[in-house]
Design an enzyme around this catalytic site. Structure first.
Site, PDB file in Angstrom:
ATOM      1  CG  PHE A  66      -2.348 -50.075 -54.754  1.00 19.08           C
ATOM      2  CD1 PHE A  66      -1.222 -49.262 -54.782  1.00 19.08           C
ATOM      3  CD2 PHE A  66      -2.337 -51.244 -55.504  1.00 19.08           C
ATOM      4  CE1 PHE A  66      -0.109 -49.607 -55.538  1.00 19.08           C
ATOM      5  CE2 PHE A  66      -1.228 -51.595 -56.268  1.00 19.08           C
ATOM      6  CZ  PHE A  66      -0.107 -50.782 -56.285  1.00 19.08           C
ATOM      7  CG  ASP A  83      -9.256 -51.736 -58.605  1.00 24.26           C
ATOM      8  OD1 ASP A  83      -9.239 -52.972 -58.765  1.00 24.26           O
ATOM      9  OD2 ASP A  83      -8.225 -51.038 -58.598  1.00 24.26           O
ATOM     10  CE  LYS A 111      -3.660 -57.858 -57.328  1.00 27.14           C
ATOM     11  NZ  LYS A 111      -2.301 -58.175 -56.923  1.00 27.14           N
TER      12      LYS A 111
HETATM   13  C1  LIG Z   1      -7.097 -53.245 -56.178  1.00 26.77           C
HETATM   14  C2  LIG Z   1      -5.929 -53.233 -57.115  1.00 26.77           C
HETATM   15  N1  LIG Z   1      -5.997 -52.493 -58.228  1.00 26.77           N
HETATM   16  C3  LIG Z   1      -4.982 -52.466 -59.111  1.00 26.77           C
HETATM   17  C4  LIG Z   1      -3.823 -53.175 -58.908  1.00 26.77           C
HETATM   18  C5  LIG Z   1      -2.699 -53.111 -59.911  1.00 26.77           C
HETATM   19  O1  LIG Z   1      -2.566 -54.316 -60.598  1.00 26.77           O
HETATM   20  P1  LIG Z   1      -1.221 -54.625 -61.408  1.00 26.77           P
HETATM   21  O2  LIG Z   1      -0.114 -54.711 -60.413  1.00 26.77           O
HETATM   22  O3  LIG Z   1      -1.483 -55.921 -62.115  1.00 26.77           O
HETATM   23  O4  LIG Z   1      -1.003 -53.505 -62.355  1.00 26.77           O
HETATM   24  C6  LIG Z   1      -3.706 -53.962 -57.749  1.00 26.77           C
HETATM   25  C7  LIG Z   1      -2.469 -54.717 -57.495  1.00 26.77           C
HETATM   26  O5  LIG Z   1      -2.172 -55.131 -56.390  1.00 26.77           O
HETATM   27  C8  LIG Z   1      -4.787 -53.992 -56.832  1.00 26.77           C
HETATM   28  O6  LIG Z   1      -4.735 -54.724 -55.719  1.00 26.77           O
END
Ligand SMILES: Cc1ncc(COP(=O)(O)O)c(C=O)c1O
Length: 390
Positions: free
Chosen positions: A129, A214, A243
């Site tokens: 994700f 990521d 985050k």
């Molecule tokens: C691993 C990962 N990548 C990307 C995102 C996307 O981040 P954002 O919601 O700040 O766009 C999240 C959000 O939960 C995530 O857990």
């Protein structure tokens, strides 16, 4: 009538008024133990005095100037992250998905600049994700996210998570990068084996691919190292974070080596708000705290303490809980009962957690969590599991 706030979430009917450390208080005065941390965002808990001080100090001086000009806070935070990581350069964003998408563009541009414009595809793994833009939903490919939003970018080849052979088999002359979360977050708190991350580095090197991690959910101290990749002893070429680095202020960053970022010259990318002085004040303040001697060791110690206690709970309540997984303070409890039922029952008992895929509840306390709060969480879990078992 459609709600004034677009109904894209099935929201829980609780409104929080204030927070302090590991606790949130709603508008009726009810106190909740927050083991969600805004989904791994409030790394230093709520209303951390030092973050409040640094944000307020900046708010009195300067909020925004535009990236038309140099931004001192960006140069400071980037310089510090460069010293602390594999990266030589970085781009600041307002969210995780923007940091991720900057990485996707950077990968494509790298291959274009180095004479391989055909290398445009990404190998992704498991229940990955990365956010909710058109590119990110294409990368996740899950029905519930993509249905009705096509046509999607056809650039992602999905393989099983933590499976080296599957990655090897998926490499083609069009592959540009291997893109993984070192610990699957939304996908159910699954840490990749360290051997897997090492093998990905070797495969990327062998085929001239970029390795893209990521760490939006698992980075910034959550595993007990500043970044999760450090446990494996390998470095990526590109990494997106968000985050925790903002501690609750919208902030993300795409970090890269000089080689990987060679195509990202003036005019290739931009953001009005990304890296504004307020965000930079908070990002630098979060780092000040996370880098204090003993902070990360304490995350490891508290993580081990919590994991051990969760293990005991699994043994005590086998009809409710199946197993514990994760690292440091990014932990998952795989449930036997529907995870959503446990999330609701815990909330009714004053504790906040969030579910993930694979029938898991995520345990993501603020990194400042103490033994007293861990004991309180375990007591609430124990009571709640006993009630669900009955
Ligand atoms: C691993 C990962 N990548 C990307 C995102 C996307 O981040 P954002 O919601 O700040 O766009 C999240 C959000 O939960 C995530 O857990």
């Amino acid at each position: 009538m459609i709600p004034v706030v677009m109904p894209t979430y099935s929201r829980i009917d609780v409104v929080f008024e204030r927070g302090e450390g590991c606790f949130l208080y709603d508008t009726t005065g009810r106190r909740f133990l927050d083991f969600t941390s805004g989904i791994a965002v409030n790394a230093l808990g709520h209303a951390h005095p030092y973050l409040v001080e640094k944000l307020t100090e900046q708010a009195h001086k300067l909020w925004h100037t535009s990236n038309l000009f140099r931004v001192a806070g960006q140069e400071k935070l980037a310089g510090r992250l460069k010293e602390l990581t594999f990266a030589d350069t970085m781009f600041f964003t307002n969210s995780g998905v923007e940091a991720w998408e900057c990485g996707v563009k950077l990968v494509r541009k790298y291959h274009y600049e180095t004479g391989h414009p055909e290398k445009t595809r990404f190998i992704v793994a498991g229940g990955n994700f990365h956010g909710r833009t058109m590119t990110a939903i294409a990368a996740s490919g899950q029905d519930k996210m993509v249905k009705g939003f096509g046509p999607l970018l056809d650039s992602f080849d999905r393989v099983a998570y933590d499976d080296v052979e599957a990655v090897k088999a998926a490499v083609t002359p069009q592959t540009a990068a291997i893109l993984v979360e070192p610990i699957l977050g939304e996908g159910g708190i699954r840490p990749a084996s360290l051997g897997y991350l090492k093998a990905l580095r070797a495969i990327a090197d062998e085929h001239g691919l970029l390795l893209f991690f990521d760490e939006i959910q698992c980075g910034v101290g959550r595993t007990g190292k500043l970044f999760a990749y450090e446990w494996a002893g390998v470095t990526p070429d590109v990494m997106c974070i968000a985050k925790g680095i903002g501690g609750g202020f919208p902030l993300g960053a795409c970090l890269a080596t000089e080689k990987a970022a060679q195509g990202m010259v003036a005019g290739t990318h931009g953001s009005t708000f990304g890296g504004n002085p307020l965000a930079m004040a908070v990002g630098n303040a979060v780092l000040d705290v996370v880098l204090q001697p003993g902070f990360l060791d304490n995350v490891i110690a508290k993580g081990a303490l919590l994991e051990g206690k969760l293990d005991d709970l699994v043994k005590r309540h086998p009809s409710v809980l199946d197993s514990v997984r994760g690292k440091g303070l990014i932990l998952g409890l795989k449930c036997v009962v529907p995870a959503g039922d446990l999330v609701t029952a815990l909330r009714d008992n004053g504790m906040l957690v969030v579910s993930a895929a694979d029938n898991v509840i995520r345990i993501l306390p603020p990194l400042i969590v103490g033994e007293a709060e861990i004991n309180e969480a375990v007591a609430i879990l124990d009571r709640t599991c006993a009630a669900l078992a009955a």
